[in-house]
Design a protein around this motif. Structure first.
Motif, PDB file in Angstrom:
ATOM      1  N   GLY A  97       0.971  -1.139  -0.015  1.00 31.49           N
ATOM      2  CA  GLY A  97       0.120   0.165  -0.097  1.00 31.49           C
ATOM      3  C   GLY A  97       0.869   1.248   0.008  1.00 31.49           C
ATOM      4  N   THR A  98       1.790   1.329   0.871  1.00 29.74           N
ATOM      5  CA  THR A  98       2.910   2.568   0.774  1.00 29.74           C
ATOM      6  C   THR A  98       3.542   2.826  -0.540  1.00 29.74           C
ATOM      7  OG1 THR A  98       4.691   1.173   1.776  1.00 29.74           O
ATOM      8  CG2 THR A  98       3.128   2.321   3.239  1.00 29.74           C
ATOM      9  N   ARG A  99       3.974   1.677  -1.281  1.00 24.25           N
ATOM     10  CA  ARG A  99       4.392   2.028  -2.608  1.00 24.25           C
ATOM     11  C   ARG A  99       3.519   2.286  -3.726  1.00 24.25           C
ATOM     12  NH1 ARG A  99       9.324   2.581  -3.029  1.00 24.25           N
ATOM     13  NH2 ARG A  99       9.161   1.745  -4.905  1.00 24.25           N
ATOM     14  N   TYR A 100       2.036   1.977  -3.581  1.00 20.74           N
ATOM     15  CA  TYR A 100       1.184   2.350  -4.522  1.00 20.74           C
ATOM     16  C   TYR A 100       0.671   3.806  -4.025  1.00 20.74           C
ATOM     17  CZ  TYR A 100       0.221  -1.921  -6.816  1.00 20.74           C
ATOM     18  OH  TYR A 100       0.204  -3.173  -7.661  1.00 20.74           O
ATOM     19  N   ALA A 101       0.825   4.287  -2.708  1.00 19.52           N
ATOM     20  CA  ALA A 101       0.244   5.244  -2.457  1.00 19.52           C
ATOM     21  C   ALA A 101       1.549   6.366  -2.598  1.00 19.52           C
ATOM     22  CB  ALA A 101      -0.383   5.446  -1.113  1.00 19.52           C
ATOM     23  N   GLY A 102       2.691   6.100  -2.862  1.00 20.80           N
ATOM     24  CA  GLY A 102       3.850   6.774  -2.787  1.00 20.80           C
ATOM     25  C   GLY A 102       4.086   7.598  -1.523  1.00 20.80           C
ATOM     26  N   GLY A 103       3.831   6.771  -0.271  1.00 21.27           N
ATOM     27  CA  GLY A 103       4.108   7.090   1.041  1.00 21.27           C
ATOM     28  C   GLY A 103       3.390   6.441   1.995  1.00 21.27           C
ATOM     29  N   CYS A 104       3.496   6.674   3.125  1.00 22.26           N
ATOM     30  CA  CYS A 104       2.645   6.067   4.152  1.00 22.26           C
ATOM     31  C   CYS A 104       1.664   7.135   5.020  1.00 22.26           C
ATOM     32  CB  CYS A 104       3.628   5.440   5.178  1.00 22.26           C
ATOM     33  SG  CYS A 104       4.964   6.463   6.144  1.00 22.26           S
ATOM     34  N   THR A 105       0.973   6.583   5.970  1.00 26.83           N
ATOM     35  CA  THR A 105       0.370   7.347   6.759  1.00 26.83           C
ATOM     36  C   THR A 105       1.040   8.525   7.463  1.00 26.83           C
ATOM     37  OG1 THR A 105       0.527   5.714   8.678  1.00 26.83           O
ATOM     38  CG2 THR A 105      -1.558   5.622   7.341  1.00 26.83           C
ATOM     39  N   SER A 106       2.085   8.436   7.853  1.00 31.24           N
ATOM     40  CA  SER A 106       3.018   9.732   8.639  1.00 31.24           C
ATOM     41  C   SER A 106       3.100  10.617   7.404  1.00 31.24           C
ATOM     42  CB  SER A 106       4.094   9.122   9.356  1.00 31.24           C
ATOM     43  OG  SER A 106       4.906   8.236   8.372  1.00 31.24           O
ATOM     44  N   GLY A 107       3.727  10.176   6.392  1.00 31.42           N
ATOM     45  CA  GLY A 107       4.290  10.909   5.191  1.00 31.42           C
ATOM     46  C   GLY A 107       3.183  11.562   4.743  1.00 31.42           C
ATOM     47  N   HIS A 108       2.034  11.097   4.383  1.00 32.85           N
ATOM     48  CA  HIS A 108       0.766  11.829   3.789  1.00 32.85           C
ATOM     49  C   HIS A 108       0.151  12.451   4.897  1.00 32.85           C
ATOM     50  CE1 HIS A 108       0.967  10.593  -0.349  1.00 32.85           C
ATOM     51  NE2 HIS A 108       1.227   9.179  -0.053  1.00 32.85           N
ATOM     52  N   GLY A 109      -0.444  11.483   5.886  1.00 31.16           N
ATOM     53  CA  GLY A 109      -1.237  12.288   7.023  1.00 31.16           C
ATOM     54  C   GLY A 109      -1.009  13.508   7.787  1.00 31.16           C
ATOM     55  N   VAL A 122      -6.242  12.648  -0.717  1.00 29.24           N
ATOM     56  CA  VAL A 122      -6.807  11.327  -1.107  1.00 29.24           C
ATOM     57  C   VAL A 122      -6.112  10.251  -0.676  1.00 29.24           C
ATOM     58  CG1 VAL A 122      -7.039  10.137  -3.330  1.00 29.24           C
ATOM     59  CG2 VAL A 122      -7.275  12.662  -3.342  1.00 29.24           C
ATOM     60  N   ALA A 123      -5.006  10.087  -0.585  1.00 31.68           N
ATOM     61  CA  ALA A 123      -4.204   9.021   0.128  1.00 31.68           C
ATOM     62  C   ALA A 123      -4.756   8.836   1.443  1.00 31.68           C
ATOM     63  CB  ALA A 123      -2.592   9.023   0.176  1.00 31.68           C
ATOM     64  N   MET A 128      -7.737   5.847   5.805  1.00 30.31           N
ATOM     65  CA  MET A 128      -8.829   5.918   6.960  1.00 30.31           C
ATOM     66  C   MET A 128     -10.074   5.135   6.484  1.00 30.31           C
ATOM     67  SD  MET A 128      -7.454   7.529   9.028  1.00 30.31           S
ATOM     68  CE  MET A 128      -8.787   7.712  10.419  1.00 30.31           C
ATOM     69  N   THR A 129     -10.440   5.279   5.256  1.00 30.64           N
ATOM     70  CA  THR A 129     -11.855   4.360   4.893  1.00 30.64           C
ATOM     71  C   THR A 129     -11.564   2.857   4.788  1.00 30.64           C
ATOM     72  OG1 THR A 129     -12.322   6.278   3.426  1.00 30.64           O
ATOM     73  CG2 THR A 129     -13.322   4.056   2.946  1.00 30.64           C
ATOM     74  N   ALA A 130     -10.272   2.558   4.447  1.00 26.83           N
ATOM     75  CA  ALA A 130      -9.721   1.114   4.219  1.00 26.83           C
ATOM     76  C   ALA A 130      -9.836   0.500   5.742  1.00 26.83           C
ATOM     77  CB  ALA A 130      -8.463   0.923   3.596  1.00 26.83           C
ATOM     78  N   GLY A 131      -9.077   1.228   7.074  1.00 27.24           N
ATOM     79  CA  GLY A 131      -9.199   0.937   8.274  1.00 27.24           C
ATOM     80  C   GLY A 131     -10.449   0.800   8.912  1.00 27.24           C
ATOM     81  N   ILE A 132     -11.513   1.750   8.415  1.00 31.03           N
ATOM     82  CA  ILE A 132     -12.576   1.787   9.200  1.00 31.03           C
ATOM     83  C   ILE A 132     -13.194   0.760   8.619  1.00 31.03           C
ATOM     84  CG2 ILE A 132     -15.154   2.895   9.214  1.00 31.03           C
ATOM     85  CD1 ILE A 132     -13.459   5.617   9.219  1.00 31.03           C
ATOM     86  N   ALA A 133     -13.482   0.211   7.434  1.00 29.06           N
ATOM     87  CA  ALA A 133     -13.849  -0.940   6.726  1.00 29.06           C
ATOM     88  C   ALA A 133     -13.473  -2.085   7.211  1.00 29.06           C
ATOM     89  CB  ALA A 133     -13.808  -0.901   5.165  1.00 29.06           C
ATOM     90  N   THR A 134     -12.053  -2.212   7.433  1.00 29.95           N
ATOM     91  CA  THR A 134     -11.538  -3.546   8.043  1.00 29.95           C
ATOM     92  C   THR A 134     -11.753  -3.525   9.369  1.00 29.95           C
ATOM     93  OG1 THR A 134      -9.481  -3.191   6.514  1.00 29.95           O
ATOM     94  CG2 THR A 134      -9.064  -4.396   8.520  1.00 29.95           C
ATOM     95  N   VAL A 135     -11.965  -2.595  10.352  1.00 26.69           N
ATOM     96  CA  VAL A 135     -12.336  -2.992  11.582  1.00 26.69           C
ATOM     97  C   VAL A 135     -13.848  -3.175  11.642  1.00 26.69           C
ATOM     98  CG1 VAL A 135     -12.891  -1.616  13.594  1.00 26.69           C
ATOM     99  CG2 VAL A 135     -10.775  -1.527  12.728  1.00 26.69           C
ATOM    100  N   TYR A 136     -14.628  -2.737  10.965  1.00 30.83           N
ATOM    101  CA  TYR A 136     -16.002  -2.953  10.703  1.00 30.83           C
ATOM    102  C   TYR A 136     -16.239  -4.469  10.411  1.00 30.83           C
ATOM    103  CZ  TYR A 136     -21.073  -3.646   9.615  1.00 30.83           C
ATOM    104  OH  TYR A 136     -22.214  -3.708   9.619  1.00 30.83           O
TER     105      TYR A 136
END
Length: 144
Positions: A97-109, A122-123, A128-136
């Motif tokens: 995911g970090t390769r496709y997004a061109g960075g990680c949550t700390s870099g982007h967020g 967007v990243a 966040m959407t993927a995390g919320i969906a995964t927890v659900y």
């Protein structure tokens, strides 16, 4: 939904967030570098000349913080309720995911959003959407 008030620590979270923001600001203003963990570690793997010292110092500080907390009487003891296979699979997926997004949550967020980057917005929304969906799914579909 209920809040676990025994583990609700807004003061500690605020202080931690301020420290993370300060560290990111110092790194970008002082060295012109983004405090994204995937980029820092990836740069270590590429071994660029003259670019190793700050990366190593950053990671030593990152890994040294729990050691210092333990020495001060506040040990950090994470509880991971997953097997090694799950942990390795999750790490592998995060790496992809970090390769496709061109960075990680700390870099982007942290860094990208503070610079007003649309790509980082967007990243971060995707993370966040993927995390919320995964927890659900894990709590209500698979586990429930």
């Amino acid at each position: 939904m209920s809040i676990d008030f025994a583990h609700f620590t807004p003061g500690a979270a605020l202080v931690g967030g301020l420290i993370i923001g300060l560290a990111a600001a110092v790194l970008v203003l002082g060295a012109g570098r983004i405090a994204g963990i995937s980029g820092i570690v990836g740069g270590l793997l590429l071994r660029p000349r003259g670019d190793m010292d700050w990366r190593i110092a950053f990671l030593v500080g990152l890994m040294g913080a729990p050691v210092i907390a333990a020495l001060l009487g506040h040990p950090v003891v994470p509880e991971i309720v997953a097997g090694w296979g799950e942990v390795l699979a999750a790490g592998f997926l995060v790496g992809i995911g970090t390769r496709y997004a061109g960075g990680c949550t700390s870099g982007h967020g942290v860094c990208g959003l503070s610079r007003g980057s649309v790509r980082s917005l967007v990243a971060t929304l995707t993370f966040m959407t993927a995390g919320i969906a995964t927890v659900y799914v894990v709590r209500h579909v698979v586990g429930g």
